[in-house]
Design a protein around this motif. Sequence first.
Motif, PDB file in Angstrom:
ATOM      1  N   UNK A  39      61.306  11.218  71.354  1.00  0.00           N
ATOM      2  CA  UNK A  39      62.446  10.436  70.856  1.00  0.00           C
ATOM      3  C   UNK A  39      63.683  11.277  70.589  1.00  0.00           C
ATOM      4  N   UNK A  40      63.741  12.483  71.163  1.00  0.00           N
ATOM      5  CA  UNK A  40      64.864  13.389  70.893  1.00  0.00           C
ATOM      6  C   UNK A  40      66.212  12.790  71.267  1.00  0.00           C
ATOM      7  N   UNK A  41      66.283  12.010  72.350  1.00  0.00           N
ATOM      8  CA  UNK A  41      67.560  11.404  72.741  1.00  0.00           C
ATOM      9  C   UNK A  41      68.072  10.457  71.661  1.00  0.00           C
ATOM     10  N   UNK A  42      67.179   9.736  70.982  1.00  0.00           N
ATOM     11  CA  UNK A  42      67.609   8.858  69.882  1.00  0.00           C
ATOM     12  C   UNK A  42      68.211   9.679  68.746  1.00  0.00           C
ATOM     13  N   UNK A  43      67.583  10.804  68.470  1.00  0.00           N
ATOM     14  CA  UNK A  43      68.066  11.668  67.385  1.00  0.00           C
ATOM     15  C   UNK A  43      69.416  12.285  67.753  1.00  0.00           C
ATOM     16  N   UNK A  44      69.583  12.690  68.987  1.00  0.00           N
ATOM     17  CA  UNK A  44      70.853  13.281  69.438  1.00  0.00           C
ATOM     18  C   UNK A  44      71.981  12.255  69.349  1.00  0.00           C
ATOM     19  N   UNK A  45      71.727  11.034  69.810  1.00  0.00           N
ATOM     20  CA  UNK A  45      72.750   9.983  69.738  1.00  0.00           C
ATOM     21  C   UNK A  45      73.073   9.669  68.275  1.00  0.00           C
ATOM     22  N   UNK A  46      72.045   9.651  67.429  1.00  0.00           N
ATOM     23  CA  UNK A  46      72.262   9.444  65.989  1.00  0.00           C
ATOM     24  C   UNK A  46      73.195  10.518  65.435  1.00  0.00           C
ATOM     25  N   UNK A  47      72.925  11.795  65.765  1.00  0.00           N
ATOM     26  CA  UNK A  47      73.772  12.885  65.258  1.00  0.00           C
ATOM     27  C   UNK A  47      75.209  12.760  65.740  1.00  0.00           C
ATOM     28  N   UNK A  48      75.391  12.411  66.997  1.00  0.00           N
ATOM     29  CA  UNK A  48      76.746  12.247  67.532  1.00  0.00           C
ATOM     30  C   UNK A  48      77.467  11.125  66.784  1.00  0.00           C
ATOM     31  N   UNK A  49      76.797  10.008  66.564  1.00  0.00           N
ATOM     32  CA  UNK A  49      77.416   8.889  65.848  1.00  0.00           C
ATOM     33  C   UNK A  49      77.694   9.254  64.396  1.00  0.00           C
TER      34      UNK A  49
END
Length: 190
Positions: A39-49
């Motif tokens: 689920x790393x892509x979800x975490x990366x998008x969360x951090x960007x947002x």
Amino acid sequence: MSKSRIEAFTDAVIAIIMTLLVLELHEPSSADWSAFLVMKHKFIVYLISFVSLAIYWNNHHHLFHLVKKVDGWVLWANNFLILMMTLFPYATAWVGNYPFDWPPQALYGSIILGTEFAYYLLVRALVRANGIDSQIGQMFRHYPKLYLSIGLTIVALILGKLIAPIAVLIVNALILLMWFIPEKSIEKTL
């Protein structure tokens, strides 16, 4: 209305939006790192947002330090900015689930573009309310960083459509680097 009421309202709404962002992150399916990496892509998008919202909050805070007066136009411009920011959790969740697909990336990029435009309108409304010769009027007579940001977001959307949808997220993550440090000129003025 005093500017402190707008600041307090905006602070509260941004705090709620940031909380909603994290609620979209669900725990990994097991207790090992491989489950997290899935689920790393979800975490990366969360951090960007999250960083995007934090940057808007920082700049909003700095912006209102220069303000003496607010009027109805400022209220509506600020509400438009808040409206655009409230869409971040929805778009973040969609992009987190489908990072390589065009519709979620198009929505995410459009929300970022709308938020940038709303911030621009807020700056213009504040300059109008306080006068071109006010501190805020002098500071934001020409604001190339905001224009560059809007232009790059449009480029990101074009690249996302023509080359690869993930380009929207990548370019917008790079734009954040430009905004990470709040306006030094505002800090010098204060």
